[in-house]
Write a protein that holds these residues in place. Sequence first.
Motif, mmCIF file in Angstrom:
data_model
loop_
_atom_site.group_PDB
_atom_site.id
_atom_site.type_symbol
_atom_site.label_atom_id
_atom_site.label_comp_id
_atom_site.label_asym_id
_atom_site.label_seq_id
_atom_site.Cartn_x
_atom_site.Cartn_y
_atom_site.Cartn_z
ATOM 1 N N LEU A 163 67.434 45.896 26.807
ATOM 2 C CA LEU A 163 67.597 46.806 27.944
ATOM 3 C C LEU A 163 67.419 48.258 27.519
ATOM 4 O O LEU A 163 66.790 49.051 28.237
ATOM 5 C CB LEU A 163 68.972 46.610 28.579
ATOM 6 N N ALA A 164 67.945 48.609 26.359
ATOM 7 C CA ALA A 164 67.805 49.981 25.872
ATOM 8 C C ALA A 164 66.328 50.339 25.709
ATOM 9 O O ALA A 164 65.902 51.446 26.088
ATOM 10 C CB ALA A 164 68.546 50.145 24.546
ATOM 11 N N ASP A 165 65.546 49.423 25.165
ATOM 12 C CA ASP A 165 64.110 49.678 25.006
ATOM 13 C C ASP A 165 63.414 49.764 26.360
ATOM 14 O O ASP A 165 62.508 50.598 26.562
ATOM 15 C CB ASP A 165 63.465 48.575 24.168
ATOM 16 N N ALA A 166 63.813 48.904 27.294
ATOM 17 C CA ALA A 166 63.203 48.936 28.631
ATOM 18 C C ALA A 166 63.477 50.266 29.309
ATOM 19 O O ALA A 166 62.576 50.858 29.933
ATOM 20 C CB ALA A 166 63.743 47.785 29.473
ATOM 21 N N ARG A 167 64.677 50.767 29.182
ATOM 22 C CA ARG A 167 65.034 52.039 29.821
ATOM 23 C C ARG A 167 64.332 53.208 29.132
ATOM 24 O O ARG A 167 64.109 54.258 29.757
ATOM 25 C CB ARG A 167 66.553 52.231 29.788
ATOM 26 N N ALA A 168 63.992 53.010 27.866
ATOM 27 C CA ALA A 168 63.307 54.068 27.127
ATOM 28 C C ALA A 168 61.792 54.015 27.312
ATOM 29 O O ALA A 168 61.060 54.832 26.746
ATOM 30 C CB ALA A 168 63.646 53.970 25.641
ATOM 31 N N TYR A 183 69.493 37.437 32.996
ATOM 32 C CA TYR A 183 70.785 37.819 32.425
ATOM 33 C C TYR A 183 71.876 37.579 33.473
ATOM 34 O O TYR A 183 71.643 37.703 34.679
ATOM 35 C CB TYR A 183 70.755 39.292 32.006
ATOM 36 N N GLY A 184 73.078 37.224 33.003
ATOM 37 C CA GLY A 184 74.190 36.992 33.926
ATOM 38 C C GLY A 184 74.804 38.300 34.399
ATOM 39 O O GLY A 184 75.926 38.645 34.017
ATOM 40 N N TRP A 185 74.075 39.017 35.241
ATOM 41 C CA TRP A 185 74.552 40.323 35.703
ATOM 42 C C TRP A 185 75.895 40.226 36.414
ATOM 43 O O TRP A 185 76.707 41.156 36.353
ATOM 44 C CB TRP A 185 73.512 40.960 36.633
ATOM 45 N N ASP A 186 76.162 39.109 37.071
ATOM 46 C CA ASP A 186 77.418 38.961 37.804
ATOM 47 C C ASP A 186 78.608 38.740 36.885
ATOM 48 O O ASP A 186 79.756 38.847 37.318
ATOM 49 C CB ASP A 186 77.324 37.797 38.797
ATOM 50 N N THR A 187 78.369 38.399 35.621
ATOM 51 C CA THR A 187 79.470 38.237 34.672
ATOM 52 C C THR A 187 79.404 39.280 33.557
ATOM 53 O O THR A 187 80.041 39.129 32.513
ATOM 54 C CB THR A 187 79.451 36.822 34.052
ATOM 55 N N ASP A 188 78.630 40.326 33.763
ATOM 56 C CA ASP A 188 78.440 41.363 32.750
ATOM 57 C C ASP A 188 79.696 42.193 32.517
ATOM 58 O O ASP A 188 79.912 42.735 31.439
ATOM 59 C CB ASP A 188 77.287 42.279 33.182
ATOM 60 N N GLU A 189 80.566 42.291 33.537
ATOM 61 C CA GLU A 189 81.779 43.115 33.458
ATOM 62 C C GLU A 189 81.448 44.556 33.063
ATOM 63 O O GLU A 189 82.181 45.199 32.306
ATOM 64 C CB GLU A 189 82.794 42.505 32.485
ATOM 65 N N GLN A 190 80.315 45.051 33.583
ATOM 66 C CA GLN A 190 79.893 46.446 33.435
ATOM 67 C C GLN A 190 79.690 46.866 31.980
ATOM 68 O O GLN A 190 79.844 48.031 31.635
ATOM 69 C CB GLN A 190 80.892 47.384 34.125
ATOM 70 N N GLN A 191 79.317 45.914 31.134
ATOM 71 C CA GLN A 191 79.063 46.255 29.737
ATOM 72 C C GLN A 191 77.714 46.934 29.561
ATOM 73 O O GLN A 191 77.578 47.847 28.738
ATOM 74 C CB GLN A 191 79.121 44.991 28.875
ATOM 75 N N LEU A 192 76.703 46.483 30.297
ATOM 76 C CA LEU A 192 75.370 47.066 30.163
ATOM 77 C C LEU A 192 75.150 48.235 31.100
ATOM 78 O O LEU A 192 74.442 49.187 30.767
ATOM 79 C CB LEU A 192 74.298 45.999 30.420
ATOM 80 N N VAL A 193 75.745 48.159 32.283
ATOM 81 C CA VAL A 193 75.532 49.209 33.277
ATOM 82 C C VAL A 193 76.691 49.188 34.271
ATOM 83 O O VAL A 193 77.198 48.118 34.613
ATOM 84 C CB VAL A 193 74.190 48.990 34.010
ATOM 85 N N PRO A 194 77.161 50.357 34.727
ATOM 86 C CA PRO A 194 78.208 50.374 35.752
ATOM 87 C C PRO A 194 77.730 49.658 37.009
ATOM 88 O O PRO A 194 76.540 49.717 37.367
ATOM 89 C CB PRO A 194 78.418 51.868 36.007
ATOM 90 N N ALA A 195 78.631 48.986 37.676
ATOM 91 C CA ALA A 195 78.272 48.211 38.863
ATOM 92 C C ALA A 195 77.571 49.063 39.909
ATOM 93 O O ALA A 195 76.629 48.608 40.573
ATOM 94 C CB ALA A 195 79.526 47.558 39.454
ATOM 95 N N ALA A 196 78.017 50.314 40.071
ATOM 96 C CA ALA A 196 77.432 51.188 41.084
ATOM 97 C C ALA A 196 75.978 51.547 40.782
ATOM 98 O O ALA A 196 75.224 51.905 41.686
ATOM 99 C CB ALA A 196 78.265 52.463 41.211
ATOM 100 N N ARG A 198 73.840 49.413 39.146
ATOM 101 C CA ARG A 198 73.083 48.204 38.835
ATOM 102 C C ARG A 198 71.862 48.038 39.731
ATOM 103 O O ARG A 198 70.772 47.725 39.250
ATOM 104 C CB ARG A 198 73.977 46.973 38.944
ATOM 105 N N ALA A 199 72.037 48.224 41.026
ATOM 106 C CA ALA A 199 70.928 47.987 41.952
ATOM 107 C C ALA A 199 69.733 48.884 41.638
ATOM 108 O O ALA A 199 68.584 48.421 41.573
ATOM 109 C CB ALA A 199 71.395 48.206 43.394
ATOM 110 N N ALA A 200 70.004 50.181 41.431
ATOM 111 C CA ALA A 200 68.915 51.112 41.143
ATOM 112 C C ALA A 200 68.222 50.768 39.824
ATOM 113 O O ALA A 200 66.990 50.849 39.710
ATOM 114 C CB ALA A 200 69.458 52.543 41.099
ATOM 115 N N LEU A 201 69.019 50.363 38.814
ATOM 116 C CA LEU A 201 68.440 49.993 37.523
ATOM 117 C C LEU A 201 67.546 48.763 37.667
ATOM 118 O O LEU A 201 66.412 48.745 37.163
ATOM 119 C CB LEU A 201 69.542 49.726 36.501
ATOM 120 N N LEU A 202 68.034 47.734 38.341
ATOM 121 C CA LEU A 202 67.254 46.509 38.496
ATOM 122 C C LEU A 202 65.971 46.765 39.277
ATOM 123 O O LEU A 202 64.919 46.190 38.980
ATOM 124 C CB LEU A 202 68.092 45.433 39.177
#
Length: 524
Positions: A163-168, A183-196, A198-202
Amino acid sequence: MTMTRSLTPRLRPTLLALALMCTAAATTLPVHATTAPSVAWQEASADDDISKAFAQAKTSKKPVLLYWGAKWCPPCNQLKATLFNRADFIELSQAFVPVHIDGDNPGAQKLGARFKVRGYPTLILFSPEGQEVTRLPGEADAPQVLKVLQLGLSGGRPVSAVLADARAGKKLSANEWRLLGFYGWDTDEQQLVPAADRAALLLQLSGVARGVDEETGTRLLLKALAAGDQARSGFKPDAATAKQVRQVLSQPALARTHVDVLANGATDIVTVLAPQSGAERQAWVTQFSQTLKRFEADTTLSRADRVQALIARVELARLDQPKTELRPKLNPELLADVKTAAARADKEITDGHERQAVITSAAYALGRAGLWAESDALLKAGLAKSHAPYYLMSMLGGNAKKLGRKDEALRWYEEAFTKSEGPATRLQWGSGYLSALVELAPQDSARIEKVASQLLTEAAKDKGAFYERSARSLQRASAQLVQWNADGRNDATLNRLRQQLDGVCSGLNGGEKSTCDNLLKKRG
């Protein structure tokens, strides 16, 4: 597969003991065949168990697959009925160290805090060195989960690095894009991205992924829409986005590929695409409903997936009606479909795990369709056939509560708590019963105090009571009690409970003690 992470089945995921159970044991369905090949799960209850598993993984150079679940949890049972029992999954399990954390094992909730897992089920793949590679999408159907697992086992990089490379803006392989897409975005518990965010990132990722792997780009787009909240995030899909979604819905094979997102996220996607009621929204509802009906008839899907598609149709039909409407106005054909699906599931399903997953969802569908008598009948008929009937009892309590039958609701909630098994489960069910008492019988201070005192007594004996799900159960109970005493009329009761709580907290240290000390305190 349907995801159900609370006492009430949810859409995305959607989405809760019989007194005669001892005498009815002969009629209870077996939950697994003892002679059949199975995955050699290693049970983990403490850090030492995890250390042994990772030491084995490092020595054997095998990844670790950690499964976090609970006996009663419908989607956990769905995994057991459709994934864990597959010959190809059992064979593949030889390539990793399978670790099972039952949420009711002693110390399990403390391990939950360590691995940042909350919702049941959660599947995490770790490298042999103990680094998290990815979280598997439990809502996807079994073949898709297997493909993602194989991607992770092939030595792929941790999804966080991908994900870091994709964002870069760095170039990713098709397989790396698939890791992000599944990826299990629904079980991520905001480790990769804050829930708020997520939609814009995806949505951003979907556009780039499409140039490398169109299927993954489409999946990321649909996940973005399902995670979107226009009111809070300002997420506004454009005309091109709408066109892409229509193309997916109009192509049966393509829609089937993304069945989990479309069925679990139908109402969310429609709401984002058409925020206001009217002709545009109705057009989306119609097209989605047609696609969902295809899913319902698709026998290559699990029964749980087909029922989930039916639930999505019901929710779409309710979209412009009050959310709390008990008797929604639905098309007679849809009502007939709900009744037929529930009756068929009850008649055909013989596997105990599958029943726990599907019958609860079917009962939920009946309730959402306003068919309350049918929902109650299905749940009551399922009590003797369930290995965790207290879940069904909680649903019966919820039905009665919605319909204003207070005494009946409390009887079911009480029986559900009485029959519940396992320390974390008992705190969760006890908290639910206490909440119902405070709401439905606030004058019954003796009963409220008795249940609250029992919760504290059980918490004192539970090693994981002040971690994760158990801690949240106690915090909910605490908040209910403090609110119940907002006017000070129940000071005597709260003081007695606080004295009992002091005895529990005195034997704790660190974060556990802090969590305990903060219970039953009035907030500013």
